[in-house]
Design an enzyme around this catalytic site. Structure first.
Site, PDB file in Angstrom:
ATOM      1  N   VAL B 170       0.906  -1.156   0.000  1.00 39.03           N
ATOM      2  CA  VAL B 170       0.000   0.000   0.000  1.00 39.03           C
ATOM      3  C   VAL B 170       0.946   1.208   0.000  1.00 39.03           C
ATOM      4  CG1 VAL B 170      -1.737   1.307   1.269  1.00 39.03           C
ATOM      5  CG2 VAL B 170      -1.857  -1.190   1.207  1.00 39.03           C
ATOM      6  N   PRO B 171       1.144   1.822  -1.176  1.00 37.62           N
ATOM      7  CA  PRO B 171       2.320   2.677  -1.388  1.00 37.62           C
ATOM      8  C   PRO B 171       2.193   4.072  -0.788  1.00 37.62           C
ATOM      9  CG  PRO B 171       1.001   2.598  -3.376  1.00 37.62           C
ATOM     10  CD  PRO B 171       0.304   1.718  -2.389  1.00 37.62           C
ATOM     11  N   CYS B 172       2.275   4.144   0.539  1.00 37.08           N
ATOM     12  CA  CYS B 172       2.165   5.448   1.186  1.00 37.08           C
ATOM     13  C   CYS B 172       3.382   6.333   0.875  1.00 37.08           C
ATOM     14  CB  CYS B 172       1.959   5.285   2.693  1.00 37.08           C
ATOM     15  SG  CYS B 172       3.221   4.295   3.492  1.00 37.08           S
ATOM     16  N   HIS B 173       4.444   5.708   0.313  1.00 36.44           N
ATOM     17  CA  HIS B 173       5.604   6.524  -0.091  1.00 36.44           C
ATOM     18  C   HIS B 173       5.268   7.399  -1.307  1.00 36.44           C
ATOM     19  CE1 HIS B 173       5.818   2.741  -2.397  1.00 36.44           C
ATOM     20  NE2 HIS B 173       6.367   3.457  -3.360  1.00 36.44           N
TER      21      HIS B 173
END
Lengths: 170, 204
Positions: B170-173
């Site tokens: 879950v690409p919170c970056h």
């Protein structure tokens, strides 16, 4: 907050099963090695921990998991001894106290007098000895694990030591 | 007959070894019996070993090495199921996909994600919006807050992303500040930079 009230039970959380397994696997294995013999220890070990895993989500208190799993292992060991007795004696329905000899094979375990003497004890006496001297448990803990009482555990150990002294030439 | 003699019946170090071997076989037996609810393992990464945990409904967490893995597993035991065992086969797929991602050969993850460790509807909406950001693109905290249904909750969106239990997948970056700054990152800003570099957002 303050200290917990007298009589209130402090529950310990249930750890992830892997942590529980890692913490108690060696004690359970030692117990089974002597109680059912090295040849059946692996099978009883799997049965013990699968039973524990089955019941695990229903546990509400993690404060005596060692006692809990050793009680399960004790039941498995008694079942294994009964099954072995049934195979050996097709006639009777052997009581717990019937002698249950270990099926000891040549290479494994050590072929020595102490092993033979312990293997010749009735199953409850043998298990009481293992709880007391291999796992260093108190008589109260042994009674709880074996589903009996502290006094019965003390009596089992006493009887066992008496027999072991008779057998062993010293 | 001395107690010390009886002690040796317990098998000494040999019993420790046999117990370890027998315990390692338990996960397979548990799986066959339908009793394995959560499997976990450690995945290689440029940041060190990552804890990955997979439940019956999908990937529950990816944790950086600076996190307390024991605390995470305890949380899983409490909130999902205590039937948690270390096992490689259930975690094969996510570990392979992470390998491919870090090697530059994977742009999206195919594993199913389970937000069981996420609390709060808004937080879940923020993470679902974040999961839709494609590889190599970024949104701002305000964009994500808007997507989650509350354009004013920019700070809350930031907090939600900070609590993401499944970073990388879950690409919170891929969420950054409006003014062009990178913002923060649970795993540390260097890791955010590394991930955005892998994706070509930042130059090498």
């Amino acid at each position: 907050m303050g200290p917990p009230k007298e009589g209130s039970r402090l529950r310990k959380p249930i750890p992830p099963f892997q942590a529980f397994l890692d913490a108690h696997r060696t004690a359970v294995y030692r117990f089974l090695m002597v109680s059912v013999g090295p040849n059946e220890a692996d099978e009883c070990f799997q049965e013990t921990f699968l039973s524990a895993l089955r019941a695990y989500p229903r546990l509400r208190d993690g404060s005596n998991l060692r006692g809990w799993v050793l009680a399960i292992a004790t039941r498995k060991a008694i079942d294994a001894a009964r099954a072995r007795n049934r195979r050996a004696l097709p006639v009777a329905d052997p009581a717990d106290e019937a002698p249950a000899a270990l099926a000891v094979e040549a290479a494994d375990p050590p072929d020595d007098d102490l092993w033979k003497a312990v293997a010749g004890l009735p199953v409850r006496q043998r298990m009481a000895v293992v709880h007391r001297f291999v796992l260093d448990e108190s008589y109260a803990e042994i009674g709880a694990a074996m589903g009996s009482t502290e006094e019965a555990a003390r009596a089992n150990v006493y009887q066992a030591l008496k027999k072991l002294r008779e057998v062993e030439p010293r | 007959m001395k107690a010390s003699e009886l002690k040796r019946l317990g098998g000494g170090r040999e019993a420790e070894r046999k117990a370890r071997v027998a315990a390692a076989e338990l996960a397979g037996a548990a799986r066959d019996a339908g009793l394995l609810d959560v499997a976990y393992a450690f995945a290689d990464s440029p940041f060190g070993p990552l804890l990955v945990a997979v439940g019956r409904h999908g990937l529950l967490c990816v944790q950086y090495p600076n996190h307390d893995f024991d605390a995470t597993l305890s949380e899983i035991a409490r909130e999902v199921s205590p039937r948690v065992l270390e096992s490689r086969s259930e975690t094969d797929e996510i570990r392979r996909e992470l390998d491919e991602y870090f090697a530059g050969g994977r742009r999206s993850f195919d594993v199913r994600v389970d937000l069981a460790l996420v609390h709060g509807e808004f937080v879940k909406r923020v993470l679902r919006a974040t999961a839709r950001i494609p590889f190599g693109r970024v949104l701002t905290y305000r964009d994500v807050a808007t997507e989650a249904g509350n354009a004013l909750a920019v700070r809350a969106a930031g907090n939600a992303l900070g609590s993401n239990p499944i970073p990388i997948v879950v690409p919170c970056h891929r969420v950054v500040r409006t003014g062009g700054g990178l913002g923060g990152y649970t795993g540390g800003l260097d890791r955010k930079k590394t991930l955005l570099t892998i994706e070509g957002v930042l130059g090498r």
